[in-house]
Design an enzyme around this catalytic site. Structure first.
Site, PDB file in Angstrom:
ATOM      1  N   ASP A 133      -8.649  -1.823   5.972  1.00  0.00           N
ATOM      2  CA  ASP A 133      -8.503  -0.424   5.578  1.00  0.00           C
ATOM      3  C   ASP A 133      -8.496   0.536   6.762  1.00  0.00           C
ATOM      4  O   ASP A 133      -9.456   1.282   7.006  1.00  0.00           O
ATOM      5  CB  ASP A 133      -9.569  -0.037   4.546  1.00  0.00           C
ATOM      6  CG  ASP A 133      -9.139  -0.476   3.151  1.00  0.00           C
ATOM      7  OD1 ASP A 133      -8.284  -1.366   3.068  1.00  0.00           O
ATOM      8  OD2 ASP A 133      -9.637   0.085   2.164  1.00  0.00           O
ATOM      9  N   ASP A 162     -16.594   0.046   0.447  1.00  0.00           N
ATOM     10  CA  ASP A 162     -15.314  -0.387  -0.132  1.00  0.00           C
ATOM     11  C   ASP A 162     -14.293  -0.708   0.948  1.00  0.00           C
ATOM     12  O   ASP A 162     -13.210  -1.213   0.650  1.00  0.00           O
ATOM     13  CB  ASP A 162     -14.752   0.672  -1.088  1.00  0.00           C
ATOM     14  CG  ASP A 162     -14.666   2.045  -0.455  1.00  0.00           C
ATOM     15  OD1 ASP A 162     -15.708   2.557  -0.011  1.00  0.00           O
ATOM     16  OD2 ASP A 162     -13.556   2.601  -0.380  1.00  0.00           O
ATOM     17  N   ASN A 163     -14.625  -0.419   2.190  1.00  0.00           N
ATOM     18  CA  ASN A 163     -13.722  -0.742   3.298  1.00  0.00           C
ATOM     19  C   ASN A 163     -14.360  -1.777   4.217  1.00  0.00           C
ATOM     20  O   ASN A 163     -14.025  -1.862   5.394  1.00  0.00           O
ATOM     21  CB  ASN A 163     -13.395   0.511   4.114  1.00  0.00           C
ATOM     22  CG  ASN A 163     -12.638   1.546   3.307  1.00  0.00           C
ATOM     23  OD1 ASN A 163     -11.913   1.193   2.371  1.00  0.00           O
ATOM     24  ND2 ASN A 163     -12.795   2.809   3.639  1.00  0.00           N
ATOM     25  N   LYS A 196       0.866  -1.188   0.000  1.00  0.00           N
ATOM     26  CA  LYS A 196       0.000   0.000   0.000  1.00  0.00           C
ATOM     27  C   LYS A 196       0.899   1.233   0.000  1.00  0.00           C
ATOM     28  O   LYS A 196       1.781   1.349   0.861  1.00  0.00           O
ATOM     29  CB  LYS A 196      -0.839  -0.049   1.279  1.00  0.00           C
ATOM     30  CG  LYS A 196      -2.033   0.857   1.300  1.00  0.00           C
ATOM     31  CD  LYS A 196      -2.923   0.466   2.478  1.00  0.00           C
ATOM     32  CE  LYS A 196      -3.875   1.554   2.869  1.00  0.00           C
ATOM     33  NZ  LYS A 196      -4.603   1.235   4.096  1.00  0.00           N
TER      34      LYS A 196
HETATM   35  P1  AMP Z   1      -9.421   4.764   1.300  1.00  0.00           P
HETATM   36  O1  AMP Z   1      -9.759   6.103   1.843  1.00  0.00           O
HETATM   37  O2  AMP Z   1      -8.025   4.334   1.628  1.00  0.00           O
HETATM   38  O3  AMP Z   1     -10.416   3.714   1.609  1.00  0.00           O
HETATM   39  O4  AMP Z   1      -9.422   4.956  -0.278  1.00  0.00           O
HETATM   40  C1  AMP Z   1     -10.545   5.276  -1.068  1.00  0.00           C
HETATM   41  C2  AMP Z   1     -10.155   5.200  -2.522  1.00  0.00           C
HETATM   42  O5  AMP Z   1      -9.184   6.202  -2.825  1.00  0.00           O
HETATM   43  C3  AMP Z   1      -9.520   3.884  -2.950  1.00  0.00           C
HETATM   44  O6  AMP Z   1      -9.918   3.616  -4.256  1.00  0.00           O
HETATM   45  C4  AMP Z   1      -8.046   4.193  -2.886  1.00  0.00           C
HETATM   46  O7  AMP Z   1      -7.290   3.354  -3.703  1.00  0.00           O
HETATM   47  C5  AMP Z   1      -8.001   5.633  -3.359  1.00  0.00           C
HETATM   48  N1  AMP Z   1      -6.835   6.358  -2.842  1.00  0.00           N
HETATM   49  C6  AMP Z   1      -6.620   6.754  -1.577  1.00  0.00           C
HETATM   50  N2  AMP Z   1      -5.460   7.410  -1.471  1.00  0.00           N
HETATM   51  C7  AMP Z   1      -4.902   7.441  -2.709  1.00  0.00           C
HETATM   52  C8  AMP Z   1      -3.689   7.984  -3.263  1.00  0.00           C
HETATM   53  N3  AMP Z   1      -2.802   8.632  -2.518  1.00  0.00           N
HETATM   54  N4  AMP Z   1      -3.484   7.793  -4.580  1.00  0.00           N
HETATM   55  C9  AMP Z   1      -4.356   7.158  -5.358  1.00  0.00           C
HETATM   56  N5  AMP Z   1      -5.502   6.630  -4.911  1.00  0.00           N
HETATM   57  C10 AMP Z   1      -5.782   6.767  -3.599  1.00  0.00           C
HETATM   58 MG    MG Z   2     -10.151   1.755   1.293  1.00  0.00          MG
END
Ligand code: AMP
Ligand code: MG
Length: 459
Positions: A251, A241-242, A101
């Protein structure tokens, strides 16, 4: 060493994509015990090679890096285009997904840089291993690497990091939603069988496997939420998604453990309306399971009305049991192991007492004797009548949790190049129920000026 169980899946499940190049990755932590469970050979790599492997610079035999596709309801709004935007699934070792990640951009990155700051990497390492030590189903932490390249985040430049996590799978409710949104019934059928094979093999022969998957998932999520509640854990972003189809915690973003008890505690800076507040995690889990049900309706009955009816009949009794399970887990913390519905009021009175007096959740329960001896409490005689397991409490009420102010100190010091506190907190949290004389300060609640009011995903 690696295998890849996605190889046989149609290409629309994922994108084959290599991690980005990083010139001088540096190993900060490696979980030798977990590595040993996965494959003892992992422990034979020298440190610099581990840094290369767990930053995606050296791809081992059998590993075919992938970014998985998924969608998700984010704070109640459907987003069909999510997916691993900064994660690479290296493959499986011993049946477990090994995923980087913060390892660079993929076709799912949208406007993101595909990277991660080191702070969230250290935070996820600490918290996910602590969850495991509490006995709570979770993804695990295998490695933390510093990339030695900076990333740009809301508070300026920060050192970059890559986290390696291990999971029974990374299937989410959002994975099903991705194909449901595209009306791709063929992919949904494959995914359903895959999820059952991996996580519910005992349902394989069932004629109603989609329905039973929902029932079994409800049971697992119900246990999970009850256990989160026992330790005062607030996930912070329970978007679909989490939300794991295997029933594990996944996540870790702006998650946090409560210091002073509050039913409505929220830390996450992005959770503006408190959707994911502490005591709302249970109804949110139900809502998320229903979103999975939406995707599975065609596999439950060919007529949608009938399918919905079947889901309602099957899930209503399971949903009703969730609250009882959560309350019984709180009652356990008060020394009541044979929970009855009538204990609900007693539990609430105790929690109200904590909230009204701004008392620390973990400390109060780990020192519950002093409450129990206190005859001034209005509910003390009621409580005495019900207590049957005071001696078993030290296995239920942890002494140590990953406190937010300590995690912040870990990160601040790590940014200065000092990882002592990071290693210390991991050591303490390996045995959170046992007193650690040397490092007992990790038990303390924050002083007023140390209190963390908000947490950020850092993405
Ligand atoms: P999360 O908040 O980690 O659950 O992420 C939500 C979505 O945003 C997922 O599709 C992640 O892959 C994407 N995402 C989060 N941070 C980044 C980042 N720095 N670069 C690209 N995609 C991101
Ligand atoms: Mg996520």
């Amino acid at each position: 060493m690696f295998s890849n169980r996605y190889q046989t899946f149609p290409e629309r499940f994922y994108e084959r994509v290599q991690p980005e190049k990083f010139d001088s990755p540096q190993l900060i932590a490696f979980n030798h015990e977990l590595a040993n469970e996965l494959d003892p050979l992992l422990n034979q790599f020298p440190e610099d090679e581990l840094a290369q492997i767990f930053s995606g610079q050296k791809i081992l035999e059998g590993s075919e890096p992938l970014a998985l596709a998924y969608s998700g309801y984010q704070f109640g709004h459907f987003n069909p285009h999510l997916g691993d935007g900064r994660a690479h699934l290296l493959g499986q070792i011993n049946g477990h997904d090994i995923q980087l990640k913060g390892s660079g951009r993929t076709s799912f990155s949208r406007r993101g840089d595909g990277r991660s700051a080191l702070g969230p990497v250290l935070r996820e390492y600490i918290v996910s291993e602590a969850m495991h030590a509490f006995g709570i189903p979770t993804t695990r932490a295998l490695a933390a690497v510093k990339t030695n390249e900076n990333v740009y985040r809301q508070f300026g430049e920060e050192p970059g990091g890559i986290f390696t996590r291990v999971a029974s799978s990374h299937l989410r409710v959002g994975t099903f939603q991705y194909f449901a949104a595209r009306q791709d019934k063929e992919a949904l059928a494959l995914l359903l069988d895959f999820a059952i094979d991996l996580h519910y093999p005992y349902l394989k022969e069932s004629k109603e496997k989609a329905l039973f998957l929902l029932i079994e998932l409800t049971k697992r999520q119900s246990e999970l939420i009850a256990k989160w509640t026992q330790v005062g854990f607030i996930h912070g972003v329970m978007n679909t998604d989490n939300f794991s189809v295997a029933g594990i915690t996944i996540d870790y973003g702006p998650c946090a453990f409560m210091d002073e008890f509050n039913y409505d505690k929220v830390f996450s800076s992005i959770d503006r309306h408190g959707r994911y507040r502490f005591f709302n995690q249970l109804p949110i889990a139900r809502w998320n399971i229903l979103r999975l049900a939406d995707c599975l309706l065609p596999f439950i009955h060919e007529e949608e009305d009938q399918a919905i009816k079947r889901v309602e009949e099957a899930l209503t009794p399971e949903f009703e049991k969730m609250e009882t399970l959560r309350m019984s887990h709180l009652a356990m913390k008060m020394g009541i192991s044979n929970y009855e519905k009538s204990d609900q009021n007693l539990v609430k009175k105790f929690l109200d007492h904590l909230q009204e007096n701004g008392l620390d959740f973990t400390l109060s329960f780990s020192e519950i004797d002093s409450f129990y001896e206190n005859k001034q409490l209005s509910f003390s005689s009621e409580w005495r009548e019900r207590v049957n397991n005071l001696s078993g409490l030290e296995k239920i009420n942890p002494l140590y949790i990953p406190r937010n102010h300590q995690i912040e100190k870990v990160i601040d010091e790590a940014y200065q190049g000092d990882y002592k506190r990071f290693h210390e907190i991991n050591e303490v949290l390996k045995k959170p129920f046992l007193k650690n004389e040397k490092l007992d300060f990790f038990r303390e609640s924050p002083r007023t000026e140390e209190k963390v009011k908000e947490t950020f995903c850092g993405t």
